[in-house]
Design a protein around this motif. Structure first.
Motif, PDB file in Angstrom:
ATOM      1  N   ILE A  88       0.825  -1.207   0.000  1.00 21.15           N
ATOM      2  CA  ILE A  88       0.000   0.000   0.000  1.00 21.15           C
ATOM      3  C   ILE A  88       0.865   1.266   0.000  1.00 21.15           C
ATOM      4  O   ILE A  88       0.440   2.330  -0.443  1.00 21.15           O
ATOM      5  CB  ILE A  88      -1.000  -0.037   1.188  1.00 21.15           C
ATOM      6  N   ASP A  89       2.116   1.150   0.454  1.00 19.36           N
ATOM      7  CA  ASP A  89       3.011   2.309   0.437  1.00 19.36           C
ATOM      8  C   ASP A  89       3.543   2.602  -0.962  1.00 19.36           C
ATOM      9  O   ASP A  89       4.198   3.622  -1.183  1.00 19.36           O
ATOM     10  CB  ASP A  89       4.192   2.096   1.393  1.00 19.36           C
ATOM     11  N   LEU A  90       3.298   1.683  -1.908  1.00 15.57           N
ATOM     12  CA  LEU A  90       3.778   1.886  -3.276  1.00 15.57           C
ATOM     13  C   LEU A  90       2.697   2.418  -4.212  1.00 15.57           C
ATOM     14  O   LEU A  90       2.999   3.136  -5.158  1.00 15.57           O
ATOM     15  CB  LEU A  90       4.283   0.554  -3.843  1.00 15.57           C
ATOM     16  N   GLY A  91       1.490   2.034  -3.976  1.00 20.18           N
ATOM     17  CA  GLY A  91       0.436   2.466  -4.887  1.00 20.18           C
ATOM     18  C   GLY A  91      -0.913   1.909  -4.489  1.00 20.18           C
ATOM     19  O   GLY A  91      -1.039   1.224  -3.472  1.00 20.18           O
ATOM     20  N   ALA A  92      -1.898   2.191  -5.348  1.00 19.27           N
ATOM     21  CA  ALA A  92      -3.267   1.764  -5.052  1.00 19.27           C
ATOM     22  C   ALA A  92      -3.345   0.239  -4.954  1.00 19.27           C
ATOM     23  O   ALA A  92      -2.617  -0.480  -5.638  1.00 19.27           O
ATOM     24  CB  ALA A  92      -4.211   2.269  -6.137  1.00 19.27           C
ATOM     25  N   TYR A  93      -4.223  -0.225  -4.123  1.00 18.64           N
ATOM     26  CA  TYR A  93      -4.320  -1.646  -3.800  1.00 18.64           C
ATOM     27  C   TYR A  93      -5.809  -1.969  -3.674  1.00 18.64           C
ATOM     28  O   TYR A  93      -6.297  -2.218  -2.579  1.00 18.64           O
ATOM     29  CB  TYR A  93      -3.615  -1.870  -2.462  1.00 18.64           C
ATOM     30  N   PRO A  94      -6.513  -1.950  -4.818  1.00 16.01           N
ATOM     31  CA  PRO A  94      -7.986  -1.915  -4.736  1.00 16.01           C
ATOM     32  C   PRO A  94      -8.653  -3.260  -4.481  1.00 16.01           C
ATOM     33  O   PRO A  94      -9.654  -3.590  -5.091  1.00 16.01           O
ATOM     34  CB  PRO A  94      -8.373  -1.364  -6.115  1.00 16.01           C
ATOM     35  N   LEU A  95      -8.104  -4.039  -3.580  1.00 17.71           N
ATOM     36  CA  LEU A  95      -8.579  -5.381  -3.287  1.00 17.71           C
ATOM     37  C   LEU A  95      -9.899  -5.332  -2.506  1.00 17.71           C
ATOM     38  O   LEU A  95      -9.906  -5.002  -1.323  1.00 17.71           O
ATOM     39  CB  LEU A  95      -7.489  -6.066  -2.457  1.00 17.71           C
ATOM     40  N   GLY A  96     -11.000  -5.681  -3.196  1.00 15.64           N
ATOM     41  CA  GLY A  96     -12.311  -5.612  -2.559  1.00 15.64           C
ATOM     42  C   GLY A  96     -12.430  -6.528  -1.359  1.00 15.64           C
ATOM     43  O   GLY A  96     -11.807  -7.577  -1.301  1.00 15.64           O
ATOM     44  N   SER A  97     -13.247  -6.105  -0.389  1.00 14.34           N
ATOM     45  CA  SER A  97     -13.482  -6.837   0.846  1.00 14.34           C
ATOM     46  C   SER A  97     -12.208  -6.944   1.693  1.00 14.34           C
ATOM     47  O   SER A  97     -12.123  -7.784   2.573  1.00 14.34           O
ATOM     48  CB  SER A  97     -14.046  -8.249   0.573  1.00 14.34           C
ATOM     49  N   CYS A  98     -11.244  -6.107   1.419  1.00 16.35           N
ATOM     50  CA  CYS A  98      -9.986  -6.167   2.169  1.00 16.35           C
ATOM     51  C   CYS A  98      -9.601  -4.822   2.774  1.00 16.35           C
ATOM     52  O   CYS A  98      -8.781  -4.766   3.677  1.00 16.35           O
ATOM     53  CB  CYS A  98      -8.850  -6.638   1.278  1.00 16.35           C
ATOM     54  N   THR A  99     -10.177  -3.742   2.264  1.00 14.46           N
ATOM     55  CA  THR A  99      -9.895  -2.403   2.761  1.00 14.46           C
ATOM     56  C   THR A  99      -8.402  -2.165   2.951  1.00 14.46           C
ATOM     57  O   THR A  99      -7.905  -2.012   4.066  1.00 14.46           O
ATOM     58  CB  THR A  99     -10.659  -2.114   4.083  1.00 14.46           C
ATOM     59  N   MET A 100      -7.682  -2.166   1.823  1.00 13.74           N
ATOM     60  CA  MET A 100      -6.256  -1.899   1.879  1.00 13.74           C
ATOM     61  C   MET A 100      -6.067  -0.390   1.893  1.00 13.74           C
ATOM     62  O   MET A 100      -5.761   0.222   0.874  1.00 13.74           O
ATOM     63  CB  MET A 100      -5.553  -2.528   0.676  1.00 13.74           C
ATOM     64  N   LYS A 101      -6.282   0.209   3.042  1.00 12.71           N
ATOM     65  CA  LYS A 101      -6.102   1.661   3.128  1.00 12.71           C
ATOM     66  C   LYS A 101      -4.694   1.969   3.609  1.00 12.71           C
ATOM     67  O   LYS A 101      -4.023   1.108   4.197  1.00 12.71           O
ATOM     68  CB  LYS A 101      -7.157   2.310   4.019  1.00 12.71           C
ATOM     69  N   TYR A 102      -4.275   3.189   3.342  1.00 15.58           N
ATOM     70  CA  TYR A 102      -2.951   3.611   3.783  1.00 15.58           C
ATOM     71  C   TYR A 102      -2.881   3.574   5.310  1.00 15.58           C
ATOM     72  O   TYR A 102      -3.823   3.982   5.988  1.00 15.58           O
ATOM     73  CB  TYR A 102      -2.668   5.027   3.265  1.00 15.58           C
ATOM     74  N   ASN A 103      -1.779   3.070   5.838  1.00 14.88           N
ATOM     75  CA  ASN A 103      -1.592   3.012   7.287  1.00 14.88           C
ATOM     76  C   ASN A 103      -0.689   4.162   7.718  1.00 14.88           C
ATOM     77  O   ASN A 103       0.506   4.130   7.446  1.00 14.88           O
ATOM     78  CB  ASN A 103      -0.942   1.690   7.695  1.00 14.88           C
ATOM     79  N   PRO A 104      -1.262   5.162   8.383  1.00 17.58           N
ATOM     80  CA  PRO A 104      -0.460   6.344   8.732  1.00 17.58           C
ATOM     81  C   PRO A 104       0.791   5.979   9.541  1.00 17.58           C
ATOM     82  O   PRO A 104       0.759   5.099  10.400  1.00 17.58           O
ATOM     83  CB  PRO A 104      -1.418   7.182   9.575  1.00 17.58           C
ATOM     84  N   ARG A 105       1.903   6.675   9.252  1.00 11.77           N
ATOM     85  CA  ARG A 105       3.162   6.407   9.943  1.00 11.77           C
ATOM     86  C   ARG A 105       3.085   6.736  11.428  1.00 11.77           C
ATOM     87  O   ARG A 105       3.796   6.151  12.238  1.00 11.77           O
ATOM     88  CB  ARG A 105       4.309   7.194   9.296  1.00 11.77           C
ATOM     89  N   LEU A 106       2.210   7.660  11.756  1.00 13.93           N
ATOM     90  CA  LEU A 106       2.098   8.020  13.166  1.00 13.93           C
ATOM     91  C   LEU A 106       1.727   6.783  14.010  1.00 13.93           C
ATOM     92  O   LEU A 106       2.247   6.594  15.106  1.00 13.93           O
ATOM     93  CB  LEU A 106       1.040   9.121  13.350  1.00 13.93           C
ATOM     94  N   ASN A 107       0.845   5.952  13.461  1.00  8.79           N
ATOM     95  CA  ASN A 107       0.456   4.728  14.179  1.00  8.79           C
ATOM     96  C   ASN A 107       1.687   3.902  14.530  1.00  8.79           C
ATOM     97  O   ASN A 107       1.788   3.332  15.619  1.00  8.79           O
ATOM     98  CB  ASN A 107      -0.447   3.836  13.318  1.00  8.79           C
ATOM     99  N   GLU A 108       2.599   3.815  13.546  1.00 13.17           N
ATOM    100  CA  GLU A 108       3.802   3.005  13.738  1.00 13.17           C
ATOM    101  C   GLU A 108       4.679   3.602  14.832  1.00 13.17           C
ATOM    102  O   GLU A 108       5.231   2.906  15.683  1.00 13.17           O
ATOM    103  CB  GLU A 108       4.605   2.921  12.440  1.00 13.17           C
ATOM    104  N   GLU A 109       4.779   4.916  14.755  1.00 11.26           N
ATOM    105  CA  GLU A 109       5.577   5.665  15.731  1.00 11.26           C
ATOM    106  C   GLU A 109       5.079   5.375  17.156  1.00 11.26           C
ATOM    107  O   GLU A 109       5.855   5.068  18.051  1.00 11.26           O
ATOM    108  CB  GLU A 109       5.382   7.147  15.393  1.00 11.26           C
ATOM    109  N   ILE A 110       3.777   5.459  17.329  1.00 11.26           N
ATOM    110  CA  ILE A 110       3.188   5.254  18.657  1.00 11.26           C
ATOM    111  C   ILE A 110       3.371   3.803  19.102  1.00 11.26           C
ATOM    112  O   ILE A 110       3.723   3.524  20.244  1.00 11.26           O
ATOM    113  CB  ILE A 110       1.672   5.606  18.650  1.00 11.26           C
ATOM    114  N   ALA A 111       3.158   2.871  18.164  1.00  7.85           N
ATOM    115  CA  ALA A 111       3.267   1.454  18.526  1.00  7.85           C
ATOM    116  C   ALA A 111       4.690   1.086  18.923  1.00  7.85           C
ATOM    117  O   ALA A 111       4.913   0.109  19.621  1.00  7.85           O
ATOM    118  CB  ALA A 111       2.796   0.570  17.372  1.00  7.85           C
TER     119      ALA A 111
END
Ligand SMILES: *Cc1c(COP(=O)(O)O)cnc(C)c1O
Length: 521
Positions: free
Chosen positions: A105-128
């Motif tokens: 998903i960090d490279l490009g669109a990932y339109p896989l239905g029923s999978c919700t491949m949305k961008y994962n914000p980097r802030l989440n990673e930082e906090i985790a």
């Protein structure tokens, strides 16, 4: 002076040594989108050279000791047959190259239905990665894990609020495990009333995990056909509902990307006969901030943090499938429950009606931290934009591609995803698989194909709200280009992909002929 930076051409040749750009488009862009996926790297076993080492330790300055002094010889191996021997740079390059060839998903669109491949914000990673979360041992006493318990307690509260439910367990570590947990709760509820009941009604548009979870929970599946409108109809449920049926299990929005509009009526029918309503909420994207399943008569729902709440997924990574229930079902939730105690938090194991544990410790805690960060950063206002934007993007694609691809359910707008078929391309001998393979040449991950099963030759596209209008349009352009190629040059599609290192792979060989051990030939 020699040129230090390689020219673009030589760079291209280097990274695409095996690619065969079709026809005369050699250096030009082949069309909309970016370049093809690149996949080729010898196995570590193939790169191995006897005696090569990744380490060079200094000579011992103490007396050598036999390892048997610490590890009983029964547990020691003299040799691992075929174990690869490589230098450090070889190993690093191997894994780095492969990481770069991975499409994500960090490279490009990932339109896989029923999978919700949305961008994962980097802030989440930082906090985790904050040491207090990342290094916390699951066995530390409650008193030393107050921050983690508070985060989990608050996340449960947020998820209750978002879904309109009344109690949440974060323990299940996948959507499917959440389903099983929910169904076990339903079983326990009915058992307490004296009869666990026998059956669960599942529409044939359901995700494949639904009937599987029912069977695992000991229920017989009554598969119900969706009507012409593409939804489960209340009258179908009314005909089949009786006191043998423990629950109706539906996915909303369903796998056709349609909202189950008759859900209120369905819930009423089910409740009147003492049954419960299970909603598979894996894809809550369309509903976020717009409506609450709890207000639709739903008694149990599981959420996929790794879909809707932006925690990374794919490749079998850790997931999280919290289960939310109405108050009456709270006593059955898995143990331990996080409870308030004085000014802090504690774990409550003393819950005799609980279905027990479904996971070791507390589930995938790192995913909870990411979801928590996501919810807190978006806030109420941000979350309320997710649903409408996801729906807008999906409907944009639906309308743009409608002149080119067959849309089986075209009577109303879709929710977060739209489903096309290959019916228009059939005339040219082109199938959904050909279309998906050709998308690789245009640099896109293909959508979900041949699912849902109720649609023949399905192409299930879910752009998510995190794609910009430009990237959605770029995908549309690629799909249009492919529709035109189907008419003018079907062979091009039949032979696709052209720009990947490997061409048509046998889709099932790896699964059917498991090869878990390297054998040198
Ligand atoms: C993804 C999905 C599931 C399964 O989730 P996992 O985390 O892969 O187990 C279940 N139902 C629906 C509708 C889904 O989209």
């Amino acid at each position: 002076m020699p040129e230090l930076t390689p020219s673009l051409t030589s760079f291209k040749e280097r990274v695409h040594p095996m690619s065969k750009p079709e026809e005369k488009t050699k250096e030009k862009k082949v069309g909309p989108g970016r370049s093809g996926l690149q996949l080729e790297e010898p196995l570590l076993f193939e790169q191995s050279q006897k005696g090569r080492r990744a380490d060079s330790l200094p000579k011992l300055d103490v007396e050598a000791q036999p390892i048997e002094r610490w590890i009983p010889s029964a547990y020691l191996r003299q040799e691992i047959e075929g174990f690869p021997e490589l230098s450090e740079p070889q190993v690093i390059r191997h894994f780095t190259r492969m990481s770069q060839w991975n499409y994500g998903i960090d490279l490009g669109a990932y339109p896989l239905g029923s999978c919700t491949m949305k961008y994962n914000p980097r802030l989440n990673e930082e906090i985790a990665r904050l040491a207090g979360f990342a290094h916390l041992h699951p066995l530390v006493p409650e008193t030393l894990a107050q921050g983690a318990l508070q985060l989990m307690w608050e996340l449960e509260g947020f998820l209750s609020e978002i879904t309109g439910m009344e109690a949440v367990s974060l323990q299940p570590s996948a959507g499917a495990q959440g389903e099983l947990t929910g169904l076990k709760i339903i079983r326990r509820y009915h058992e307490q009333k004296g009869n666990p009941r026998k059956k669960v009604i599942v529409p044939d548009s359901a995700h494949g995990t639904n009937p599987a979870s029912c069977a695992l929970a000991g229920y017989e599946v009554m598969e119900e056909f969706i009507g012409k409108k593409g939804i489960l109809e209340a009258k179908t449920v009314a005909e089949r509902m009786n006191e043998e049926v423990a629950a109706v299990m539906l996915t909303n929005p369903n796998t056709l990307g349609l909202f189950e509009k008759e859900i209120l009526e369905i819930s009423e029918i089910v409740h009147r006969k003492g049954g419960l309503v299970y909603c598979d909420g894996a894809n809550l994207n369309a509903m976020l901030g717009v409506c609450k399943p709890g207000k639709m008569g739903v008694d149990v729902i599981q959420l996929n943090l790794h879909k809707t709440f932006s925690t990374p997924h794919g490749g079998g990574g850790p997931g999280s499938g919290p289960v939310a229930v109405k108050k009456g079902l709270e006593p059955f939730l898995p143990i331990p429950r996080i409870v308030k105690k004085g000014t802090g938090f504690a774990l409550n194991f003393d819950r005799p009606q609980s279905i027990g544990r479904v996971r070791s410790f507390f589930g995938n805690f790192g995913m909870m931290v990411r979801a928590y960060a996501y919810i807190r950063t978006l806030g109420c206002e941000g979350l309320a934009q997710v649903g409408p934007l996801a729906v807008l993007n999906a409907n944009y694609i639906r309308e743009r591609l409608r002149p080119y691809y067959h849309l089986p359910y075209d009577h109303e707008p879709c929710m977060h995803e739209c489903v096309f078929t290959d019916k228009n391309q059939e005339t040219y001998g082109i199938t959904t698989l050909d279309i998906a393979k050709r998308l690789l040449d245009y640099g896109f991950h293909p959508p979900t194909i041949y699912f849902p099963l109720v649609v023949s030759g399905a192409l299930m596209i879910e752009p998510t709200e995190t794609e910009s209008p430009e990237s959605v349009e770029e995908f549309v352009q690629a799909m249009i280009a492919i529709a035109k190629e189907a008419e003018t040059n079907p062979q091009l599609l039949k032979d696709a992909p052209h720009r990947t290192k490997v061409r048509r792979l046998d889709e099932v060989k790896a699964a059917r002929e498991l090869k878990l051990r390297w054998q040198s030939t």
